[in-house]
Design an enzyme around this catalytic site. Structure first.
Site, mmCIF file in Angstrom:
data_model
loop_
_atom_site.group_PDB
_atom_site.id
_atom_site.type_symbol
_atom_site.label_atom_id
_atom_site.label_comp_id
_atom_site.label_asym_id
_atom_site.label_seq_id
_atom_site.Cartn_x
_atom_site.Cartn_y
_atom_site.Cartn_z
ATOM 1 C CB CYS A 148 65.672 46.273 52.575
ATOM 2 S SG CYS A 148 65.617 47.964 51.943
ATOM 3 C CG HIS B 174 64.231 43.594 49.577
ATOM 4 N ND1 HIS B 174 63.215 44.492 49.814
ATOM 5 C CD2 HIS B 174 65.319 44.347 49.239
ATOM 6 C CE1 HIS B 174 63.658 45.719 49.645
ATOM 7 N NE2 HIS B 174 64.922 45.663 49.293
ATOM 8 C CG ASN C 168 63.395 48.768 47.652
ATOM 9 O OD1 ASN C 168 62.906 48.504 48.739
ATOM 10 N ND2 ASN C 168 64.695 48.701 47.416
#
Length: 333
Positions: free
Chosen positions: A115, A255, A285
């Site tokens: 990520c 993020h 996500n």
């Protein structure tokens, strides 16, 4: 040597299928739509169609970014695809994207910092352009996590979705572009987030499939603690190096791991009053795609304006952390 390097265009691609909390709650044991929203801040996420892979999502975002930058695919010198859910172990997903775009003159490679991949990729793109002034790098974050979810594990199954975001990186006018990037990795924390099987240590077999070894495993509470402990010092270090105070930041693009977590993170970083990009509510996500999707959203909504200071912050398995500071705009140099 090119001294000012920045982003010339942004783009995003989200699959058509929208999966709401009610649908997930019917699949995941001991879960309600209200619980998902309260714990994660997520109302829905997107899942790729059966015939869509990471390369398809990446190409969609790339086309949007190229159009925004006013460039055609033949002007791209490098393609970097940041992903941990590529089409296959080899060839690189970036090679597939090159073919889909018709960018035959571009050198291509994948980058896996999970990520945190987009910010790591931004540093790689900056290095490529620094040694080859005038080059254009197509930097893409793309992940298809819906293929790796265990729907008996509510800690991870409710969080993740699919998507892609992309930017074109190139020379910009002096005083704009990337002001600093800070990267770090804590390999001692690598077990907090992982997919155990499918690599050279534990190759795919009937046994690994039966044991659920190809599903994502996450220690959610420990990941949150890691983020809140490690991101703020990195942000402080980055801002101090650039001579910028937290209150000068015009837009914070973290993020999109969890809506509750990113709001607490903003406060810990002294950014409670700073415009915070939050697309996690509608997209979940999306892994390495999370930051560039958020950035593209902020640009199109007018949250990011020319001359504004933009802080990017990403974190992912490894455990990897990447923070970046940009002065937005400047146009191609």
């Amino acid at each position: 040597m090119t001294s000012a390097i920045g982003i010339l265009g942004t783009g995003a691609y989200l699959p058509a299928r929208e999966v709401g909390n009610d649908e997930l709650a019917a699949l995941v044991p001991d879960t309600t739509a209200e619980w998902i929203l309260r714990k994660t801040g997520i109302r829905s996420r997107r899942y790729a169609a059966p015939d869509e892979a990471a390369s398809d999502l990446a190409a969609g975002a790339a086309r949007a970014a190229l159009a925004d930058a006013g460039l055609t695919a033949d002007r791209v010198d490098h393609i970097i695809v940041c992903t941990s859910t590529g089409d296959q172990p080899l060839p690189p997903t970036a090679s597939v994207v090159q073919q889909l775009l018709g960018a035959g003159s571009a050198a291509c490679f994948d980058l896996n910092a999970v990520c945190a991949g987009f910010v790591y990729g931004l540093e790689a793109a900056r290095g490529l352009i620094a040694v080859r002034p005038g080059a254009h790098v197509l930097l893409i974050g793309a992940d298809v996590y819906s293929r790796f979810l265990d729907f008996t594990d509510r800690r991870s199954a409710v969080l993740l979705g699919d998507g892609a975001g992309a930017v074109v990186v190139g020379a910009v006018e002096e005083g704009h572009g990337i002001l600093g990037i800070d990267l770090s990795t804590r390999g001692d924390a690598q077990d907090l987030l992982r997919i155990p099987a499918g690599g050279s240590r534990s190759p795919a077999s009937a046994g690994t499939v039966a044991e659920g070894g190809h599903h994502l495993r996450m220690q959610g509470r420990a990941v949150s603690e890691f983020v809140l402990e490690n991101i703020p010092p990195g942000v402080d270090k980055l801002l101090a190096g650039a001579g910028v105070r937290a209150e000068e930041i015009d837009c914070f693009v973290p993020h999109q791991a969890n809506g509750v977590l990113i709001r607490e993170l903003a406060a810990r970083c002294g950014l409670a009053g700073t415009p915070l990009v939050q697309v996690v509510e509608t997209y979940g996500n999306t892994g390495a795609a999370s930051v560039p999707i958020g950035l593209d959203h902020a640009v199109r909504e007018g949250t990011v304006e020319p001359g504004g200071l933009v802080l990017l912050s990403a974190f992912g398995a490894g455990m990897s952390v990447g923070n970046g500071l940009l002065r937005w705009g400047g146009g191609p140099a």
